[in-house]
Motif scaffolding. Structure first.
Motif, PDB file in Angstrom:
ATOM      1  N   SER A   1       0.820  -1.221   0.000  1.00 40.41           N
ATOM      2  CA  SER A   1       0.000   0.000   0.000  1.00 40.41           C
ATOM      3  C   SER A   1       0.850   1.267   0.000  1.00 40.41           C
ATOM      4  O   SER A   1       0.352   2.340  -0.313  1.00 40.41           O
ATOM      5  CB  SER A   1      -0.918  -0.002   1.219  1.00 40.41           C
ATOM      6  OG  SER A   1      -0.158  -0.010   2.413  1.00 40.41           O
ATOM      7  N   THR A   2       2.145   1.173   0.374  1.00 43.72           N
ATOM      8  CA  THR A   2       3.003   2.362   0.363  1.00 43.72           C
ATOM      9  C   THR A   2       3.623   2.622  -0.995  1.00 43.72           C
ATOM     10  O   THR A   2       4.070   3.737  -1.272  1.00 43.72           O
ATOM     11  CB  THR A   2       4.120   2.200   1.402  1.00 43.72           C
ATOM     12  OG1 THR A   2       4.892   1.038   1.080  1.00 43.72           O
ATOM     13  CG2 THR A   2       3.539   2.047   2.799  1.00 43.72           C
ATOM     14  N   GLY A   3       3.653   1.606  -1.872  1.00 48.61           N
ATOM     15  CA  GLY A   3       4.255   1.787  -3.178  1.00 48.61           C
ATOM     16  C   GLY A   3       5.755   2.012  -3.058  1.00 48.61           C
ATOM     17  O   GLY A   3       6.418   1.459  -2.173  1.00 48.61           O
ATOM     18  N   PRO A   4       6.333   2.857  -3.904  1.00 46.91           N
ATOM     19  CA  PRO A   4       7.786   3.088  -3.841  1.00 46.91           C
ATOM     20  C   PRO A   4       8.180   4.112  -2.771  1.00 46.91           C
ATOM     21  O   PRO A   4       9.366   4.341  -2.551  1.00 46.91           O
ATOM     22  CB  PRO A   4       8.104   3.629  -5.237  1.00 46.91           C
ATOM     23  CG  PRO A   4       6.851   4.327  -5.652  1.00 46.91           C
ATOM     24  CD  PRO A   4       5.720   3.527  -5.066  1.00 46.91           C
ATOM     25  N   ARG A   5       7.162   4.708  -2.094  1.00 49.57           N
ATOM     26  CA  ARG A   5       7.466   5.740  -1.135  1.00 49.57           C
ATOM     27  C   ARG A   5       7.448   5.162   0.270  1.00 49.57           C
ATOM     28  O   ARG A   5       6.632   4.298   0.584  1.00 49.57           O
ATOM     29  CB  ARG A   5       6.436   6.870  -1.230  1.00 49.57           C
ATOM     30  CG  ARG A   5       6.389   7.548  -2.596  1.00 49.57           C
ATOM     31  CD  ARG A   5       5.231   8.506  -2.678  1.00 49.57           C
ATOM     32  NE  ARG A   5       3.951   7.836  -2.406  1.00 49.57           N
ATOM     33  CZ  ARG A   5       3.307   7.112  -3.317  1.00 49.57           C
ATOM     34  NH1 ARG A   5       3.799   6.967  -4.542  1.00 49.57           N
ATOM     35  NH2 ARG A   5       2.161   6.549  -3.012  1.00 49.57           N
ATOM     36  N   PRO A   6       8.331   5.664   1.109  1.00 47.30           N
ATOM     37  CA  PRO A   6       8.244   5.255   2.519  1.00 47.30           C
ATOM     38  C   PRO A   6       7.090   5.980   3.196  1.00 47.30           C
ATOM     39  O   PRO A   6       6.569   6.971   2.682  1.00 47.30           O
ATOM     40  CB  PRO A   6       9.587   5.700   3.085  1.00 47.30           C
ATOM     41  CG  PRO A   6       9.982   6.859   2.233  1.00 47.30           C
ATOM     42  CD  PRO A   6       9.460   6.571   0.849  1.00 47.30           C
ATOM     43  N   SER A   7       6.664   5.443   4.337  1.00 49.38           N
ATOM     44  CA  SER A   7       5.535   6.039   5.044  1.00 49.38           C
ATOM     45  C   SER A   7       5.929   6.321   6.477  1.00 49.38           C
ATOM     46  O   SER A   7       6.695   5.582   7.094  1.00 49.38           O
ATOM     47  CB  SER A   7       4.325   5.095   5.033  1.00 49.38           C
ATOM     48  OG  SER A   7       4.631   3.911   5.715  1.00 49.38           O
ATOM     49  N   LEU A   8       5.382   7.435   6.990  1.00 49.04           N
ATOM     50  CA  LEU A   8       5.643   7.791   8.368  1.00 49.04           C
ATOM     51  C   LEU A   8       4.701   7.079   9.332  1.00 49.04           C
ATOM     52  O   LEU A   8       5.032   6.907  10.498  1.00 49.04           O
ATOM     53  CB  LEU A   8       5.490   9.303   8.544  1.00 49.04           C
ATOM     54  CG  LEU A   8       6.527  10.172   7.825  1.00 49.04           C
ATOM     55  CD1 LEU A   8       6.191  11.635   8.013  1.00 49.04           C
ATOM     56  CD2 LEU A   8       7.928   9.870   8.330  1.00 49.04           C
ATOM     57  N   PHE A   9       3.520   6.726   8.838  1.00 48.23           N
ATOM     58  CA  PHE A   9       2.508   6.088   9.675  1.00 48.23           C
ATOM     59  C   PHE A   9       2.066   4.792   9.011  1.00 48.23           C
ATOM     60  O   PHE A   9       2.373   4.526   7.857  1.00 48.23           O
ATOM     61  CB  PHE A   9       1.293   7.014   9.869  1.00 48.23           C
ATOM     62  CG  PHE A   9       1.647   8.349  10.437  1.00 48.23           C
ATOM     63  CD1 PHE A   9       1.830   8.508  11.806  1.00 48.23           C
ATOM     64  CD2 PHE A   9       1.813   9.455   9.609  1.00 48.23           C
ATOM     65  CE1 PHE A   9       2.164   9.741  12.321  1.00 48.23           C
ATOM     66  CE2 PHE A   9       2.146  10.688  10.129  1.00 48.23           C
ATOM     67  CZ  PHE A   9       2.321  10.832  11.491  1.00 48.23           C
ATOM     68  N   VAL A  10       1.322   4.021   9.760  1.00 51.60           N
ATOM     69  CA  VAL A  10       0.729   2.809   9.186  1.00 51.60           C
ATOM     70  C   VAL A  10      -0.275   3.224   8.127  1.00 51.60           C
ATOM     71  O   VAL A  10      -1.211   3.977   8.416  1.00 51.60           O
ATOM     72  CB  VAL A  10       0.040   1.965  10.272  1.00 51.60           C
ATOM     73  CG1 VAL A  10      -0.626   0.761   9.648  1.00 51.60           C
ATOM     74  CG2 VAL A  10       1.043   1.538  11.331  1.00 51.60           C
ATOM     75  N   PRO A  11      -0.120   2.797   6.915  1.00 56.76           N
ATOM     76  CA  PRO A  11      -0.988   3.300   5.828  1.00 56.76           C
ATOM     77  C   PRO A  11      -2.432   2.878   6.007  1.00 56.76           C
ATOM     78  O   PRO A  11      -2.727   1.729   6.340  1.00 56.76           O
ATOM     79  CB  PRO A  11      -0.368   2.691   4.573  1.00 56.76           C
ATOM     80  CG  PRO A  11       0.384   1.507   5.047  1.00 56.76           C
ATOM     81  CD  PRO A  11       0.892   1.838   6.413  1.00 56.76           C
ATOM     82  N   GLU A  12      -3.341   3.834   5.793  1.00 60.14           N
ATOM     83  CA  GLU A  12      -4.771   3.549   5.917  1.00 60.14           C
ATOM     84  C   GLU A  12      -5.274   2.646   4.793  1.00 60.14           C
ATOM     85  O   GLU A  12      -6.226   1.904   4.964  1.00 60.14           O
ATOM     86  CB  GLU A  12      -5.542   4.867   5.937  1.00 60.14           C
ATOM     87  CG  GLU A  12      -7.037   4.689   6.206  1.00 60.14           C
ATOM     88  CD  GLU A  12      -7.741   6.019   6.317  1.00 60.14           C
ATOM     89  OE1 GLU A  12      -8.971   6.009   6.455  1.00 60.14           O
ATOM     90  OE2 GLU A  12      -7.057   7.058   6.281  1.00 60.14           O
ATOM     91  N   ILE A  13      -4.598   2.734   3.649  1.00 63.47           N
ATOM     92  CA  ILE A  13      -5.014   1.882   2.524  1.00 63.47           C
ATOM     93  C   ILE A  13      -4.843   0.412   2.887  1.00 63.47           C
ATOM     94  O   ILE A  13      -5.663  -0.439   2.529  1.00 63.47           O
ATOM     95  CB  ILE A  13      -4.202   2.240   1.267  1.00 63.47           C
ATOM     96  CG1 ILE A  13      -4.471   3.699   0.867  1.00 63.47           C
ATOM     97  CG2 ILE A  13      -4.532   1.297   0.133  1.00 63.47           C
ATOM     98  CD1 ILE A  13      -3.671   4.146  -0.332  1.00 63.47           C
ATOM     99  N   ALA A  14      -3.776   0.095   3.606  1.00 65.18           N
ATOM    100  CA  ALA A  14      -3.575  -1.296   4.015  1.00 65.18           C
ATOM    101  C   ALA A  14      -4.703  -1.755   4.925  1.00 65.18           C
ATOM    102  O   ALA A  14      -5.197  -2.886   4.813  1.00 65.18           O
ATOM    103  CB  ALA A  14      -2.228  -1.436   4.720  1.00 65.18           C
ATOM    104  N   PHE A  15      -5.135  -0.891   5.836  1.00 65.00           N
ATOM    105  CA  PHE A  15      -6.252  -1.244   6.707  1.00 65.00           C
ATOM    106  C   PHE A  15      -7.523  -1.491   5.898  1.00 65.00           C
ATOM    107  O   PHE A  15      -8.254  -2.452   6.135  1.00 65.00           O
ATOM    108  CB  PHE A  15      -6.465  -0.128   7.722  1.00 65.00           C
ATOM    109  CG  PHE A  15      -7.680  -0.319   8.577  1.00 65.00           C
ATOM    110  CD1 PHE A  15      -7.730  -1.290   9.553  1.00 65.00           C
ATOM    111  CD2 PHE A  15      -8.807   0.483   8.393  1.00 65.00           C
ATOM    112  CE1 PHE A  15      -8.857  -1.472  10.330  1.00 65.00           C
ATOM    113  CE2 PHE A  15      -9.927   0.320   9.158  1.00 65.00           C
ATOM    114  CZ  PHE A  15      -9.956  -0.670  10.136  1.00 65.00           C
ATOM    115  N   ASP A  16      -7.799  -0.638   4.909  1.00 63.50           N
ATOM    116  CA  ASP A  16      -8.975  -0.839   4.057  1.00 63.50           C
ATOM    117  C   ASP A  16      -8.882  -2.142   3.283  1.00 63.50           C
ATOM    118  O   ASP A  16      -9.866  -2.895   3.173  1.00 63.50           O
ATOM    119  CB  ASP A  16      -9.124   0.330   3.083  1.00 63.50           C
ATOM    120  CG  ASP A  16      -9.552   1.602   3.782  1.00 63.50           C
ATOM    121  OD1 ASP A  16      -9.793   1.537   5.010  1.00 63.50           O
ATOM    122  OD2 ASP A  16      -9.631   2.658   3.128  1.00 63.50           O
ATOM    123  N   LEU A  17      -7.716  -2.398   2.728  1.00 66.95           N
ATOM    124  CA  LEU A  17      -7.556  -3.630   1.949  1.00 66.95           C
ATOM    125  C   LEU A  17      -7.774  -4.871   2.798  1.00 66.95           C
ATOM    126  O   LEU A  17      -8.322  -5.878   2.329  1.00 66.95           O
ATOM    127  CB  LEU A  17      -6.160  -3.672   1.315  1.00 66.95           C
ATOM    128  CG  LEU A  17      -5.871  -2.661   0.208  1.00 66.95           C
ATOM    129  CD1 LEU A  17      -4.419  -2.759  -0.225  1.00 66.95           C
ATOM    130  CD2 LEU A  17      -6.799  -2.886  -0.975  1.00 66.95           C
TER     131      LEU A  17
END
Length: 799
Positions: free
Chosen positions: A400-416
């Motif tokens: 869900s983060t793609g090629p970019r790093p994330s500062l927080f747990v991605p919300e897209i992953a939770f939705d998926l």
């Protein structure tokens, strides 16, 4: 007058034998042990040989014998050639040859009771018309036996005793107990059985046979005079033909003369000869039967009154067939039955039915059981994350983060991850709809009444119409239930009050213990980067820091800068602000020079980073540890992150097709050039499928473990919210769209579908068995009325 009474009883007996009436007619039942001479007594009374004979049990069905006296016809050319004949109730034929009567009895016995010496309770009715008989009705019963002989059933004694008791236990039956005189009277089975149903001997007549076969010097005088075994109706002695007489076909008239001569000449019986013999027995039986009928007339009239009321009530329940010729009455009947059916259907659902069962759940109670116990238990048994392992959650987070790093747990992953879990609620919800539909169909089939059972075609049509209505409502209910699940997956409301509080609790529970050494390395890298960017570090410091870092990872400073450039760019603002606010740290002593590609860094003392600086004083929080200042992701960390990771764990993706030595020391390290051709070559070596797995197995890093636990907690929290919503909305939807809608439309649908005059004759077509039963009950009622009228006339004549 007396003859009319017996003829009346015979007529009633024949009528009720055909119609199956329950009126007990006054009758004489002949009871005795096997081979005691019962059949011989009957034949002597009739004056003809007509009963089957043989060894063992011969009489295997009750024989209802009606003797009807006929006057002697006067000689004339038109007079019939015969004066005696027999007639069976089951066949419309006159038998003038009494040998044919015997064969017909045998054949009828074989037809019903079979060939294996078994018995049957179904009687054979035989009338004998003769000028030489008195009006009399007798029932010849099978002889009592003790042991089965030949191929007789093992329980033949119990069967015969049960059959005999069924006849003689009726109060209107006079018992003719036949016993052999050459056997001790104390062993008489017939008298023993008669006493069991008539203990006072008021309706028992004793008959002693084989008086001529008693031992010399013995007689039965005391028995015949009632001094041994007293009976109100007394004992009568008879002498039948011997087997030798039967074999030589001795005439019955000669047998009667021989019997009279025996009593007149016997020294013990000469004084009572006028009270013994077959002729006296016939007269006595005739008089006893007449008196018995006369005594039982009031009881018979009372019983007929009761039977007429019962028959009238039963006939009324079948309905009047006269209504079927009038179209208006047919329409009113159909409308009334439809209304009653709809009312019963609704009452069964609402629990207001009159005949509510107390043994099991029925109607609407079963629907509640489905909602509460079946559907509720099915939803409660679903584990929100049982089919999600850590690998699935970790892969979803990284994808869900793609090629970019994330500062927080991605919300897209939770939705998926949460949407497929919500979909698990769809199957039990749809099954709940099906179960309620099935229960409504069962309720529809169980709605009936006695009047509706008369018209099976109408009942079938009513059930089909309601079933069609339920089928129509099943589709919209199913679609709406499915849409409830789709609505929940269409928008994940993370702002739900229950979810916010649950998320906060999950976040607090997911905070791990504070690490020591990895934290120091990260702070040192951040500080060095910030100092170099702000120009505060000396060239030596910069060079030493780079060499120290690169020596740890085994890459050149140029390569290290290109790999960690993202880190320096992302942290530039943070580092600048930190350097401005904090005092400048003292210069770091120059570390010994190590080979550029050395792979091992000397371990630093506990609590210090390799530069010699102590542990940082920056306040530890959940966010700056969990998300870091360099960001997560397989390519976001610097080479320090990879160097200081525990052995066997790599923070980057692993090629499942094979191991690449370059990946062990940094992505394409040692082969990368300014032109990038080698890098392109290395990218071709990656497999098509890369797992987000660790080199050492299923172990998670501390951050990944916290991310996984947090996602799992959030999924469980949100899933519980959706589960409660579905558990509340699905029963409401079913009740509104299926149950209540059907209840509201059932009456209108029945009227619009079935209230058509051209359908009335077909709908009101009665069951053939019911029509036959109504005809039988009507005939029985008419017979009861006729019998009551006749008995009333007889009573008036006698008074």
């Amino acid at each position: 007058m007396d003859a009319d009474l017996i003829k009346l009883v015979n007529k009633l007996q024949d009528t009720f034998a055909n119609l199956g009436g329950e009126l007990d007619m006054p009758q004489l039942a002949v009871v005795g042990s096997q081979s005691a001479g019962k059949s011989s007594v009957l034949e002597t009374i009739v004056g003809r040989d007509f009963l089957p004979r043989g060894s063992g049990i011969v009489t295997r069905r009750p024989l209802v014998l009606q003797l009807i006296h006929t006057p002697v016809p006067e000689p004339s050319p038109t007079a019939p050639l015969y004066t005696e004949w027999g007639q069976f109730l089951h066949i419309d034929k006159r038998f003038t040859d009494f040998q044919e009567i015997r064969r017909e009895i045998e054949q009828e016995t074989f037809r019903v009771a079979g060939q294996n010496k078994g018995i049957s309770k179904l009687p054979i009715h035989l009338r004998i018309y003769s000028p030489d008989v008195l009006d009399l009705t007798l029932v010849d019963l099978p002889g009592l036996t003790k042991l089965p002989v030949g191929d007789q059933p093992s329980d033949i004694e119990r069967q015969i005793r049960s059959l005999v008791v069924d006849y003689i236990s009726k109060p209107n039956c006079v018992i003719l107990a036949v016993s052999a005189a050459n056997v001790d009277l104390a062993n008489s089975e017939s008298l023993k059985l008669a006493r069991s149903v008539d203990p006072q001997g008021r309706r028992t007549i004793g008959v002693l046979t084989k008086l001529d076969l008693m031992d010399a010097g013995t007689n039965a005088l005391d028995i015949l005079t009632g001094r041994v075994y007293p009976l109100k109706l007394g004992f009568i002695g008879v002498v039948n033909r011997s087997q030798q007489d039967i074999n030589v076909e001795k005439d019955l008239k000669d047998a009667l003369e021989s019997e009279s001569e025996f009593f007149r000449n016997h020294p013990a019986y000469r004084n009572i000869a006028h009270k013994n013999g077959t002729k006296y027995l016939a007269k006595t039986l005739n008089q006893v039967l007449l008196n018995h009928i006369r005594d039982k007339l009031p009881d018979m009239k009372a019983r007929l009154n009761t039977l007429m009321g019962q028959a009238q009530q039963e006939l009324t329940s079948f309905g009047d067939s006269a209504v079927y010729g009038d179209a208006n009455q047919q329409g009113a009947l159909v409308l009334r039955l439809m209304t009653q059916f709809a009312r019963d259907f609704i009452a069964s659902i609402e629990g207001t039915s009159v005949d509510i069962s107390t043994k099991e759940l029925s109607g609407g109670a079963r629907i509640y059981y489905i909602f509460n116990d079946v559907f509720g238990a099915a939803l409660a048994s679903i584990d929100s994350t049982h089919n999600l392992d850590n690998q699935d959650i970790r892969t979803a987070i990284r994808n869900s983060t793609g090629p970019r790093p994330s500062l927080f747990v991605p919300e897209i992953a939770f939705d998926l991850l949460v949407k497929p879990q919500i979909k698990m609620l769809e199957a039990p919800s749809l099954r709940c709809v099906e179960l309620v539909y099935e229960e409504l169909v069962k309720i529809c089939h169980s709605c009936t009444s006695v009047e509706l059972q008369r018209f099976p075609r109408l009942h079938v049509e009513l059930v089909e119409v309601i079933s069609g209505l339920l089928q129509e409502r099943l589709g919209p209910t199913t679609e709406y239930t499915r849409s409830l699940i789709d609505i929940q997956t269409a928008y994940i409301n993370t702002n739900h009050p229950a979810f916010i509080s649950g998320s906060a609790a999950a976040a607090n529970a997911a905070v791990p213990p504070k690490p020591s050494q990895p934290r120091n390395y990260i702070e040192h890298a951040q500080t060095s980067s910030a100092d170099s960017l702000n120009g505060t570090a000396t060239p030596d410091d910069d060079e030493d820091s780079l060499e120290e870092i690169n020596g740890t990872n085994g890459v050149s400073p140029r390569d290290a800068r290109s790999v960690s450039s993202t880190v320096h760019d992302r942290t530039r603002t943070t580092a600048s602000s930190s350097a401005t606010a904090a005092p400048r740290r003292p210069p770091t002593p120059k570390a010994p020079h190590h080979p550029r590609h050395s792979s091992v860094q000397p371990p630093a003392p506990h609590g210090q980073h390799p530069g010699g600086q102590g542990q940082g004083t920056t306040k530890e929080t959940f966010l700056n540890y969990f998300f870091g200042q360099n960001g997560p992701g397989p390519l976001a960390g610097s080479s320090l992150d990879r160097a200081n990771a525990p052995p066997g764990i790599s923070p980057i993706g692993r090629d499942v097709n094979g191991s690449d030595p370059a990946l062990q020391s940094g992505l394409m390290a040692g082969k990368r050039t300014l032109e990038g051709s080698d890098a392109a070559f290395d990218m071709k070596s990656l497999g098509k499928h890369i797992e987000a797995a660790s080199d050492g197995g299923p172990h998670l890093t501390m951050r990944e473990e916290m991310e996984t636990n947090l996602i799992r907690s959030l999924i469980a929290s949100y899933f519980n919210i959706v589960r409660q919503t579905i558990q509340d909305l699905v029963p409401k939807a079913i009740m509104h769209l299926l149950v209540n809608n059907t209840s509201q439309q059932v009456q209108n649908r029945l009227v619009s579908s079935l209230y058509k005059p051209d359908l009335f004759p077909d709908l009101l077509n009665e069951d053939e068995a019911l029509v036959a039963e109504r005809t039988r009950v009507k005939a029985l009622l008419d017979a009861y009325k006729e019998a009551f009228r006749t008995l009333s006339e007889v009573t008036l004549k006698s008074t």
